[in-house]
Scaffold this active site. Structure first.
Site, mmCIF file in Angstrom:
data_model
loop_
_atom_site.group_PDB
_atom_site.id
_atom_site.type_symbol
_atom_site.label_atom_id
_atom_site.label_comp_id
_atom_site.label_asym_id
_atom_site.label_seq_id
_atom_site.Cartn_x
_atom_site.Cartn_y
_atom_site.Cartn_z
ATOM 1 N N CYS A 34 0.503 5.090 1.641
ATOM 2 C CA CYS A 34 0.158 4.647 0.301
ATOM 3 C C CYS A 34 -1.228 3.388 0.239
ATOM 4 C CB CYS A 34 0.828 4.497 -0.624
ATOM 5 S SG CYS A 34 0.607 3.799 -2.115
ATOM 6 N N CYS A 37 0.401 0.886 -1.568
ATOM 7 C CA CYS A 37 1.710 0.225 -0.884
ATOM 8 C C CYS A 37 1.672 -0.140 -0.223
ATOM 9 C CB CYS A 37 2.607 1.654 -1.171
ATOM 10 S SG CYS A 37 2.530 3.050 -2.302
#
Length: 109
Positions: A34, A37
Site C-alpha cells: 500500500c 500506507c
C-alpha cells in the site's frame, strides 16, 4: 525504518495490547503493498516519538491479520483508529496530514 516506539499488533495480541491498554492506542491498519500506507509511516513514527508515554502507537498488517480489521470494519487502507478504554474513539481513512492524526489523539487526552 520504523520507530522502536511503534508496536506490532495482530489478531493474537490485539485484545491485550490495544483493548486492555491503560492509555489511548493509535492503530495503523496497513499492508506492505500500500503506497499511501508507506506515505504516512513516517508520520506514525513521529507521533509515536512525540506522544511516548501518553499514547501507545502500533500497526496491524491487514494481510497477516485479517480478523482484526474485519472486526472493526476496515475496508480501505491506511485506516488509523484511535482506541480508548477498549472502545473506538475515532478513525481516519487514507493518507492524511500529521495535524489530522494529532487532532484524533487530542480527542482522547
Amino acid at each position: 525504518m520504523a520507530s522502536e516506539k511503534v508496536g506490532t499488533f495482530g489478531d493474537d495480541n490485539f485484545d491485550t495490547e490495544v483493548l486492555q491498554a491503560g492509555v489511548p492506542v493509535l492503530v495503523d491498519f496497513w499492508a506492505t503493498w500500500c503506497a499511501p500506507c508507506k506515505a504516512i509511516a513516517p508520520l506514525i513514527d513521529a507521533i509515536a516519538e512525540e506522544y511516548d508515554g501518553k499514547v501507545k502507537v502500533g500497526k496491524v498488517n491487514v494481510d497477516d491479520n485479517p480478523a482484526t480489521p474485519g472486526k472493526y470494519g476496515v475496508r480501505g487502507i491506511p485506516t488509523v483508529i484511535l482506541f480508548k478504554d477498549g472502545k473506538v474513539v475515532d478513525q481516519v481513512v487514507g493518507a492524511v496530514p500529521k495535524a489530522q492524526l494529532e487532532a484524533l489523539i487530542k480527542k482522547s487526552l
